[in-house]
Write an enzyme that holds these catalytic residues in place. Sequence first.
Site: not given
Ligand code: AMP
Length: 197
Positions: A13, A88, A127, A139, A150
Amino acid sequence: MRVVLLGPPGAGKGTQAARLVEKFELLHLSTGDMLRAATAAGTPTGLAAKEIMARGDLVPDDVVVKIIEDRIAEKDAAKGFVLDGFPRTVAQAKSLDTMLAAKGQKLDAVIEFEVDPEKLVDRIVKRAEEAKRAGLPVRKDDDPAVFSTRLAAYREQTAPLSSYYRGTGLLKGVNGMESIDAVTRSLDAVLDGRTHE
Ligand code: AMP
């Protein structure tokens, strides 16, 4: 144009969002990036989210909804945006609908990245290795153990968004297992003919 990219972690994404942003001059709104920035800045929101993110769970809906609501209220959001990692949960999707409706706006498309979950762990490991080689920060949640949490969060809380958006007629699928360029071409095909305002 206002687009949502839907798909599990590691689906691509972020990579495709960056391309859409450049092509259509949109804002890239990644709640993950915003939360990581808040954590790095040591804000109360960031500090509260830090542990939750480190273990791979979802941050509470009200926290991320507020972040997005504040951001899309800013002037530069008028040109349109790509939402990456938000919504989400169905509750987040409903809040998004409400906040857009209040502005007389709506989404133009929701694009779901169809991927093989078993292959995603390899992508995440790659990654992390690439970031390390490039001297970039790795990360903490790009770790196989956290990744399974996740993925479970995705399956349980985010996957129901497919039927939510299918019901609105907005949902389109792309094969996220193809090469980066091929996925970009699929996205172009999906977005072709949609409003580019
Ligand atoms: P991402 O970078 O999108 O993979 O997000 C990393 C982490 O941030 C996720 O595993 C969640 O802990 C938190 N996070 C990001 N976006 C959301 C969302 N829309 N709702 C809840 N938690 C989020």
